[in-house]
Design a protein around this motif. Sequence first.
Motif, PDB file in Angstrom:
ATOM      1  N   ASP A 176      -8.740   7.948   1.804  1.00  0.00           N
ATOM      2  CA  ASP A 176      -7.722   7.514   2.506  1.00  0.00           C
ATOM      3  C   ASP A 176      -6.948   6.500   1.583  1.00  0.00           C
ATOM      4  N   TRP A 177      -5.760   6.733   1.240  1.00  0.00           N
ATOM      5  CA  TRP A 177      -5.083   5.715   0.012  1.00  0.00           C
ATOM      6  C   TRP A 177      -3.803   5.224   0.592  1.00  0.00           C
ATOM      7  N   THR A 178      -3.096   5.866   1.765  1.00  0.00           N
ATOM      8  CA  THR A 178      -1.667   5.386   1.835  1.00  0.00           C
ATOM      9  C   THR A 178      -1.839   3.868   2.433  1.00  0.00           C
ATOM     10  N   ASN A 179      -0.484   3.426   2.640  1.00  0.00           N
ATOM     11  CA  ASN A 179      -0.514   2.097   3.470  1.00  0.00           C
ATOM     12  C   ASN A 179      -0.097   2.230   4.857  1.00  0.00           C
ATOM     13  N   GLY A 180      -0.617   3.313   5.400  1.00  0.00           N
ATOM     14  CA  GLY A 180      -0.424   3.613   6.813  1.00  0.00           C
ATOM     15  C   GLY A 180       0.261   4.990   7.046  1.00  0.00           C
ATOM     16  N   CYS A 181       0.759   5.664   5.991  1.00  0.00           N
ATOM     17  CA  CYS A 181       1.293   7.004   6.006  1.00  0.00           C
ATOM     18  C   CYS A 181       0.446   7.880   6.294  1.00  0.00           C
ATOM     19  N   ILE A 182       0.727   9.556   6.264  1.00  0.00           N
ATOM     20  CA  ILE A 182       0.017  10.493   6.473  1.00  0.00           C
ATOM     21  C   ILE A 182       0.585  11.392   5.097  1.00  0.00           C
ATOM     22  N   ALA A 183      -0.758  11.782   4.408  1.00  0.00           N
ATOM     23  CA  ALA A 183      -0.125  12.360   2.993  1.00  0.00           C
ATOM     24  C   ALA A 183      -0.875  13.780   2.963  1.00  0.00           C
ATOM     25  N   LEU A 184       0.009  14.644   2.423  1.00  0.00           N
ATOM     26  CA  LEU A 184      -0.445  16.036   2.163  1.00  0.00           C
ATOM     27  C   LEU A 184      -0.262  16.407   0.696  1.00  0.00           C
ATOM     28  N   SER A 185      -0.861  17.468   0.128  1.00  0.00           N
ATOM     29  CA  SER A 185      -0.480  17.866  -1.362  1.00  0.00           C
ATOM     30  C   SER A 185       0.953  18.257  -1.425  1.00  0.00           C
TER      31      SER A 185
END
Length: 173
Positions: free
Chosen positions: A143-152
Motif C-alpha cells: 500500500d503506497w498511495t496517500n489515500g487513493c486507490i491504485a491499479l496497474s
Amino acid sequence: MKKTMLAAAVGVALLAALFAWANASPAPLSPGTKIDRVLVLKSQHRLFLLDRGRSVASFPVALGRGPSGPKVREGDGRTPEGVYTIDFHNSASAFYRSLHVSYPQARDVARARRLGASPGGSIMVHGLPPRLAFVGRLQRLADWTNGCIALSNPEMRQVFNAVRDGTQIEIRP
C-alpha cells in the motif's frame, strides 16, 4: 563461467516474464456492459465494477499507506470509507488517468473539524505515474498511495473507460 552466463540468462528471462505478466491487459468487459456502481473492499484490496448488483469485473488494488480504518485527516495515508460519487475523469492526471472520488463529504469534514484538522481531499482511483508504469501489477504488493486507490495502467484504462461520471463508489473496510 558457462554456468554463470546460463544463470544470468535464466534470471533475465524470468524477470522479463514477470514484467510481461505485470503489464498484461485484463480480460475485456463484454460489449455494452454498463457499470452502475463501484465497490472497493479494503480488507480484500479489491475493486469491483457492478451492474445491477452483479460483479462484472474485479481488480486487485493498492490503497493508502495506512490502509486500516477510515480517513480521518489530511496526511494520515488512509483511504476513506463510505459512499461517494465518481464526480469527474482526468485523462491528464500526474498518474495514468484518474477518477475523482467526491471525498470529503459533510460527515468527513465534521469528523476532521472535531479533531482540529483538515479532512484532506484529492482522493482518486488512478494508475501509476509514468516513471513507474513498468511496475504494473506489482504495484499492489504494498500500500503506497496517500489515500487513493491504485491499479496497474492497463486495469485503470479499462476502469476509466467503463465508469461514468456520477457513478456511486462505495469504499468498505
